[in-house]
Design an enzyme around this catalytic site. Structure first.
Site, PDB file in Angstrom:
ATOM      1  N   GLU A 112       0.832  -1.214   0.000  1.00  0.00           N
ATOM      2  CA  GLU A 112       0.000   0.000   0.000  1.00  0.00           C
ATOM      3  C   GLU A 112       0.870   1.268   0.000  1.00  0.00           C
ATOM      4  O   GLU A 112       0.535   2.254  -0.654  1.00  0.00           O
ATOM      5  CB  GLU A 112      -0.949  -0.002   1.203  1.00  0.00           C
ATOM      6  CG  GLU A 112      -1.957  -1.162   1.217  1.00  0.00           C
ATOM      7  CD  GLU A 112      -2.799  -1.255  -0.044  1.00  0.00           C
ATOM      8  OE1 GLU A 112      -3.095  -0.207  -0.652  1.00  0.00           O
ATOM      9  OE2 GLU A 112      -3.157  -2.381  -0.439  1.00  0.00           O
ATOM     10  N   HIS A 159     -21.286 -59.046  42.057  1.00  0.00           N
ATOM     11  CA  HIS A 159     -21.139 -58.105  40.948  1.00  0.00           C
ATOM     12  C   HIS A 159     -22.244 -57.053  40.900  1.00  0.00           C
ATOM     13  O   HIS A 159     -22.076 -56.004  40.279  1.00  0.00           O
ATOM     14  CB  HIS A 159     -21.081 -58.873  39.620  1.00  0.00           C
ATOM     15  CG  HIS A 159     -19.934 -59.832  39.567  1.00  0.00           C
ATOM     16  ND1 HIS A 159     -19.920 -61.008  40.305  1.00  0.00           N
ATOM     17  CD2 HIS A 159     -18.751 -59.794  38.896  1.00  0.00           C
ATOM     18  CE1 HIS A 159     -18.786 -61.645  40.071  1.00  0.00           C
ATOM     19  NE2 HIS A 159     -18.053 -60.942  39.225  1.00  0.00           N
ATOM     20  N   GLU A 206      -6.965 -65.836  37.868  1.00  0.00           N
ATOM     21  CA  GLU A 206      -6.472 -64.539  38.358  1.00  0.00           C
ATOM     22  C   GLU A 206      -5.052 -64.268  37.863  1.00  0.00           C
ATOM     23  O   GLU A 206      -4.704 -63.138  37.525  1.00  0.00           O
ATOM     24  CB  GLU A 206      -6.532 -64.493  39.888  1.00  0.00           C
ATOM     25  CG  GLU A 206      -7.938 -64.618  40.471  1.00  0.00           C
ATOM     26  CD  GLU A 206      -8.917 -63.582  39.933  1.00  0.00           C
ATOM     27  OE1 GLU A 206      -8.494 -62.450  39.614  1.00  0.00           O
ATOM     28  OE2 GLU A 206     -10.118 -63.906  39.805  1.00  0.00           O
ATOM     29  N   HIS A 229     -13.188  -7.515  -4.777  1.00  0.00           N
ATOM     30  CA  HIS A 229     -13.044  -6.789  -6.042  1.00  0.00           C
ATOM     31  C   HIS A 229     -14.259  -6.942  -6.955  1.00  0.00           C
ATOM     32  O   HIS A 229     -14.427  -6.151  -7.887  1.00  0.00           O
ATOM     33  CB  HIS A 229     -11.771  -7.257  -6.753  1.00  0.00           C
ATOM     34  CG  HIS A 229     -10.536  -7.015  -5.937  1.00  0.00           C
ATOM     35  ND1 HIS A 229     -10.229  -7.772  -4.821  1.00  0.00           N
ATOM     36  CD2 HIS A 229      -9.562  -6.084  -6.045  1.00  0.00           C
ATOM     37  CE1 HIS A 229      -9.092  -7.334  -4.289  1.00  0.00           C
ATOM     38  NE2 HIS A 229      -8.660  -6.312  -5.006  1.00  0.00           N
TER      39      HIS A 229
END
Length: 1281
Positions: A377, A1104, A975, A506
């Site tokens: 510019e 459970h 286990e 533009h």
């Protein structure tokens, strides 16, 4: 148009008239008269243009209706001036001007006669001006708004997003939003504008507006010259495009990038994909070289907008060019105003035509890119300053491209590493080959990427103005050109309701664009010439003309001429050629051109986009999640931080939980809850942070998988007070369960382990068994019922907060299988005939033991007679059902006791099994810290066997109140299987330290047990005297295994059937127990031995349930362990029936298993299944193959005995079933005390179910018997007990 502006127009038509003194003079129709006319025109034009430009400046820096009206008024005055002076010039000199001897005068009079919009009648002129003003305002005030009300402006918000975001979705939202907001509303106005503009320029003798625009270049071959230039540059662009496309492919993947197609337009760092330098970070050729983006340095050094313009000014003055006048600094708008004004942010330079007032309007931000824009510019303003003393008609670039090129020429110097070092923005300017390639690629992303865009915009407009592109094809032709030249495509579907050209300033701003393409060619020609003047040596891209007065002098001559000479002449004077030429540009980029070709050859890139019509898909869930983080490197850093902190937090909780489970005290409970809360806080902190990422387009699947897992906060999603309540509920329920005891009248009290478990396993006294069975449920389940109801509420709330419909849906999601429930049902139906035959056979044996008073041969079995508190395993009643009592019985317990085995010896034997396979031995911490016996010091402990990972990659333990018997030897292996899994995956990220699915973890130890329990293996470890291989021994052995494995299946299946229905509301709070027994009847064929009611809570008598441990994993594991066993036996080279296989000492089997375990949860479970079994699905085929000899024998035996398969007398119970109490209006139904109406309805339902069940059972039994040698195939996922 705005209403207020519409009201002003009649008034404006009056004020637009020229004021006295501004009209053209009477002058002679001679060349001398023309000189006077031109002089008067010049002084008058300065006044009119100053007013017009001032009004336009006011509007552009304050977009109000009033300012719009003033701009239109000033434009009308300018157009009136142009019209009156132009018509007068035509009248006086129209026939003679082309014969003037003075070429300058000829150019001036010729330009004055071009009226453009001033040719239009006043009403159309007003319409034309208003359309331009409206389009300007639509573009400049367009915003993209989010659902939350936040709105983004183009500058700086949307531009920043396009430049810095790497989120496909966010970029798409910004791109689509801007094109819709800025472009679409312009469509109708632009069509009107085209009509009026063409009409105006046709009156000046041009074919259309495009023809007029091209006339500025004063070349009959202009369009051909442009095409020739473009063809010269195209190979360089194609190589850049292919390289960039590959890098975007690496970032966004094949979903969004096609290596043979166009690139989605929103991914290139700029709203219009006109310059790609903002995505330089994705494609830096040599990342270890210094970063050429000095934005951070500018910010750190405190640069601001004014300083950026001062630095630019100093560049110009260093060349001996002019400094900015005081008006520039006083009146320019160098930053976006902070007072809330709407402004046109698009950077622009302004000449006010009074030879002293020059300004720039720019919403400057402190970035390197904007520093170049500032120089661009300022180049315009320098041009204005240099030619300000030319006549107004010559105050312009030699051609429009000249004006654009001047500032950019300066930027070519400013952007060099050597210059950035000179102005303190780079610490060093290294100019080795790699640094040069870095620099040139960055420049190419700005300059070369722009060329096709700069070329195509006016190709499109010229076609629009000429009518080759009609309004019905505005958008289609736009995207055709963008794909043809740029190789980009719209990322979302666009059609003729859109007007995407209008999203570029533009177009509504009516600024011709080919000037930028021209300028990108000229600037390199200028640069080369100025570098020669500055005596630069070396490659063109390293030249910096800073402080060269010689270069400045050459440049000054170009600028001062304005448009007073032909551009060809001015170009020749500077460069020695009068033609635009791409040679200098190609020379500048020569090193990176070669490098790009080499890179593309290495990866076999396709140049161009042969798959022209390819378009990317719309992202899943778009536009949701646009604000999420998409930086994969940032995600990896986050996960690294999470992993290291989680190890500490999880270890602390696990230690506290261990202390509590091995010493149940109020203090230990408090500490455990405190650590649990800390773990929850950690989980929610990192889970919430994980939710900030959008990993959908990450290339590393591991990162995506962990983030998705972390994003599920589980219970931690609850508010803190409810989380505390939830944890306390679980702790209380588990404590109630763990300390429950059954007391006799003599005050002798029995805990579950070992007392009650032993009674159920060994006693054959019907009433003693009933005492233990009922007593345990009264002491455990009944006491937690109310707590369980609240637990369900909180569990569901947590699930909903994590995005699931209920807690059951969350549990099922862990299997990553959409058809999970259907797969389970299919597996269960495959296995059911085997269970029904086993049930019928066992029921007959119990009938023989307990008689018709306690057993019905057509009814369910009383639940307390099967050797186990929950009738989940029947192996403890093997002595009652042994097919061949005189044949060998596989029971290692007597030998273990006789040989003086201890719990530690049992664990050592298990360790030997694993190491014999080449797997990892237990670390020392395991032996030092595990609790493998019930403590003798009186501590209350949780006896339920469990394996523990302490998340520090060295501490793994087992907690088990081990009893020396064969059953517990099997449990020990189970286990230890968990611990082996821990050891194998301990180096995975913490999120992957888990089974491939929950069933995998349960299955691993049991796979070992299938070998350990074989007569062959027990003999090899001296627990069986001899191995007798005959049919009777085999059937005995298979029966002992079936009593454990097959008997378990319906229980493993129904536990979570009940919970899933509780969670989703199909089972209500007031029917918990009734529905529990309905399922136990339906699947297991069991009934309660005493009446039950809703005062009882029998599900809670199973660990459970109060412990919140999902159970379907055990069903899954019982299926897949046989798949694993079959595959491992094959690897071990086993021949013969599957049930005789022992993989002990097979390193091949161990490797197969170890490789799968190492994966942990890092891959979906089918991949782990594939590793072990060679196929990805769950299937019952291996299990059925294992038990095939037993199935054949059971079918034969049951047929001989005339057994009924199933339990058609479903309502039978071993106590009175017809005891009515009229006063209370209740009845006993299936062991439940319920209302009579409920009982009646329930009876009819169960009758219907029983008929279906009986028919299905008979059909399946016959089908299986007749085709038992066929394969059983299915797919799914599974686990243990």
């Amino acid at each position: 148009m705005p209403a207020a502006l519409g009201l002003l127009l009649p008034w404006l038509s009056l004020v637009g008239a020229l004021q006295p003194g501004l009209e053209p003079p009477q002058s002679d129709p001679t060349e001398a008269g023309a000189v006077f006319f031109a002089s008067e025109y010049n002084s008058t034009a300065e006044i009119v243009l100053f007013r017009s430009v001032s009004a336009s400046w006011e509007y552009n820096t304050n977009l109000t209706t009033a300012n719009a009206a003033l701009q239109v008024e000033a434009s009308l005055e300018e157009q009136n001036f142009t019209e009156l002076w132009g018509k007068k010039a035509k009248e006086l000199y129209g026939n003679i001007w082309s014969n003037f001897s003075d070429p300058q005068l000829k150019k001036i009079i010729g330009s004055i006669q071009t009226l453009g919009p001033s040719n239009l009648p006043l009403d159309k002129r007003q319409q034309y001006n208003t359309i331009l003003s409206d389009m300007d305002k639509i573009y400049s005030t367009a915003k993209v708004c989010l659902d939350n009300g936040t709105c983004w402006d183009l500058e700086p918000d949307i531009s920043d997003i396009m430049a810095t975001s790497r989120s496909y979705k966010k970029l798409l939202y910004a791109w689509e939003g801007w094109h819709n907001a800025a472009g679409n509303p312009l469509r109708a106005k632009y069509q009107e504008f085209v009509t009026l503009s063409n009409e105006a320029y046709q009156m000046d003798g041009f074919e259309d507006t495009g023809s007029y625009w091209r006339s500025w270049y004063d070349s009959t071959t202009f369009e051909d010259d442009l095409e020739h230039l473009y063809n010269q540059l195209e190979p360089l662009y194609l190589n850049l495009h292919a390289f960039v496309r590959r890098k975007l492919y690496d970032r966004y993947g094949p979903k969004y990038i096609n290596l043979k197609g166009p690139i989605p337009a929103h991914l290139l760092g700029n709203m219009w994909a006109q310059q790609w330098n903002n995505i330089y970070d994705l494609m830096v050729p040599y990342p270890d070289k210094p970063n050429l983006d000095v934005t951070n340095t500018m910010v750190n050094q405190g640069w601001n907008a004014t300083h950026m313009f001062r630095v630019s000014e100093e560049f110009f003055t260093s060349l001996g060019l002019l400094e900015m006048p005081p008006e520039f600094w006083e009146k320019s708008m160098l930053e976006k105003p902070a007072d809330g004004r709407e402004v046109v942010c698009h950077a622009s330079a302004w000449d006010f035509y009074n030879r002293k007032d020059f300004r720039i309007k720019q919403c400057t931000t402190v970035t390197m890119e904007q520093l170049f824009t500032v120089h661009h510019e300022m180049g315009h303003v320098q041009y204005y300053l240099q030619y300000k003393d030319q006549p107004v008609s010559f105050r312009g670039g030699a051609n429009p491209g000249f004006h654009e090129a001047i500032g950019d020429v300066l930027s070519l110097s400013v952007s060099t590493p050597s210059h950035l070092q000179k102005i303190g923005l780079l610490s060093s300017a290294v100019e080795d080959e790699e640094s040069n390639i870095n620099y040139l690629l960055k420049m190419a992303l700005e300059k070369i990427a722009f060329l096709p865009f700069g070329y195509l915009i006016d190709q499109w407009r010229w076609n629009v103005f000429s009518g080759r592109t009609p309004p019905s094809r505005y958008n289609y032709d736009w995207w055709y050109l963008r794909t043809k030249y740029q190789g980009i495509c719209a990322p979302v579907s666009r059609n003729e309701s859109n007007f995407d050209p209008g999203a570029k300033y533009h177009i509504p701003g009516n600024t011709p664009y080919i000037r930028y393409f021209v300028s990108f060619i000229l600037q390199f020609q200028f640069h080369k010439a100025l570098c020669q003047a500055a005596n630069h040596t070396g490659p063109l891209h390293t030249c910096d003309i800073y402080m060269s007065k010689e270069a400045g002098a050459k440049l000054r001559e170009v600028l001062k001429a304005g448009s007073s000479k032909s551009w060809q002449e001015i170009l020749f004077n500077l460069t020695g050629t009068d033609k635009m030429d791409a040679g200098a540009l190609l020379e500048y980029f020569s090193p990176v051109t070669t490098w790009l070709q080499e890179q593309n050859n290495k990866t076999n890139e396709v140049l161009g986009w042969p798959e022209f019509d390819w378009r990317p898909p719309i992202p899943e869930g778009y536009p949701e999640g646009i604000d999420k983080i998409v930086d994969e490197a940032q995600a990896k850093e986050f996960l690294s931080e999470y992993n290291s902190t989680a190890e500490v937090v999880w270890n602390a909780y696990t230690e506290a939980s261990w202390e509590y489970n091995t010493n149940i005290t109020d203090h230990n409970k408090e500490v455990m809850l405190e650590k649990n809360l800390a773990m929850s806080k950690h989980t929610i902190e990192y889970g919430m942070r994980a939710r900030q990422f959008d990993p959908s387009d990450f290339q590393d699947e591991t990162v995506t998988r962990i983030l998705n897992k972390l994003s599920v906060l589980e219970r931690a999603a609850l508010p803190e007070d409810e989380l505390k309540e939830y944890n306390t509920l679980l702790s209380d329920m588990e404590t109630t369960y763990s300390v429950a005891k059954v007391c006799r009248e003599n005050n002798t009290c029995h805990p579950l382990d070992p007392d009650l478990t032993d009674i159920l396993a060994t006693s054959r006294d019907y009433n003693e068994l009933l005492f233990a069975w009922k007593g345990w449920r009264d002491a455990s389940g009944a006491k937690i019922k109310d707590k369980y109801k609240r637990y369900v509420e909180l569990s569901n709330k947590a699930a909903v907060l994590n995005g699931y419909t209920d807690n059951g849906a969350y549990w099922r999601s862990l299997y990553e299988t959409p058809t999970f429930e259907e797969d389970l049902e299919r597996l269960y139906l495959q296995l059911q005939p085997l269970y029904l035959n086993l049930h019928a056979y066992v029921r007959r044996a119990l009938y023989n033991k307990y008689g018709a008073e306690h057993i019905s041969l057509k009814g369910p079995i009383p639940a307390h007679l099967l050797g186990n508190m929950w009738a989940q395993s029947w192996s403890n009643i093997f002595d009652l059902v042994m097919p061949f009592p005189d044949a060998t019985k596989v029971d290692a317990t007597p030998a273990m006791k006789q040989q003086g085995w201890t719990p530690k010896m049992m664990f050592e034997e298990s360790d030997r099994f694993f190491t014999s396979l080449g797997l990892i031995p237990m670390p020392q911490e395991f032996w030092d810290k595990s609790m493998i016996e019930k403590p003798a010091d009186g501590r209350e402990v949780v006896c339920h066997a469990s394996a523990w990972d302490f998340y520090n990659r060295k501490d793994f333990r087992i907690k088990q109140c081990t009893v020396v018997n064969m059953d517990d030897l099997i449990t020990v292996h189970h286990e230890m299987g968990h611990v082996q899994y821990f050891l194998q995956y301990m180096d995975q990220p913490i999120s992957f330290r888990d089974g491939a699915n929950p069933g995998f973890h349960e299955a691993i130890g049991d796979v070992m047990a299938l070998s350990v329990s074989t007569p062959k293996h027990l003999h090899s470890i001296n627990l069986l005297d001899q191995v007798t291989e005959n049919e009777e021994s085999d059937i005995n052995y298979l029966m002992s295994i079936a009593l454990d494995k097959i008997a378990f299946l319906p229980f493993g299946y129904l536990m979570d059937q009940w919970r899933w229905k509780v969670f989703d509301g199909r089972i209500k709070e007031d029917e918990y127990n009734q529905q529990w027994w309905n399922l136990r009847l339906k699947y297991q064929g069991l009934c309660p031995p005493v009446p039950r009611s809703e005062d009882d809570f029998d599900p809670g008598a199973k660990f459970h349930i109060p412990a919140n441990v999902p159970y379907i994993r055990y069903f899954v594991s019982f299926v897949i362990q046989f798949q694993f066993h079959q595959a491992l036996c094959k690897a071990a080279g086993h021949t013969g029936p599957l049930h005789t296989c022992d993989i002990y000492q097979s390193k091949e089997a161990g490797k197969l298993l170890g490789d799968a375990m190492k994966l942990g949860f890092s891959k979906p479970w089918p991949e782990a299944m594939q590793l072990i079994t060679g196929q990805p699905n769950m299937s019952a085929e291996a299990l059925m193959s294992y038990f095939e000899p037993l199935m054949t024998w059971l079918v034969k035996k049951n047929t001989e005995n005339g057994e009924v398969l199933g339990w058609p007398e479903y309502s039978w119970t071993p106590y009175a079933v017809t005891e009515f109490h009229a006063a209370t209006d209740t009845a006993d139904f299936l062991g439940m005390s319920v209302g009579t109406k409920q009982a009646t309805a329930g009876a009819w339902v169960l009758l219907a179910l029983a008929l279906v069940f009986l028919i299905t059972s008979i059909f399946l039994g016959v089908k299986l018997f007749s085709s038992r040698r066929k394969a059983f195939k299915s797919s799914s996922e599974m686990e243990l007990k």
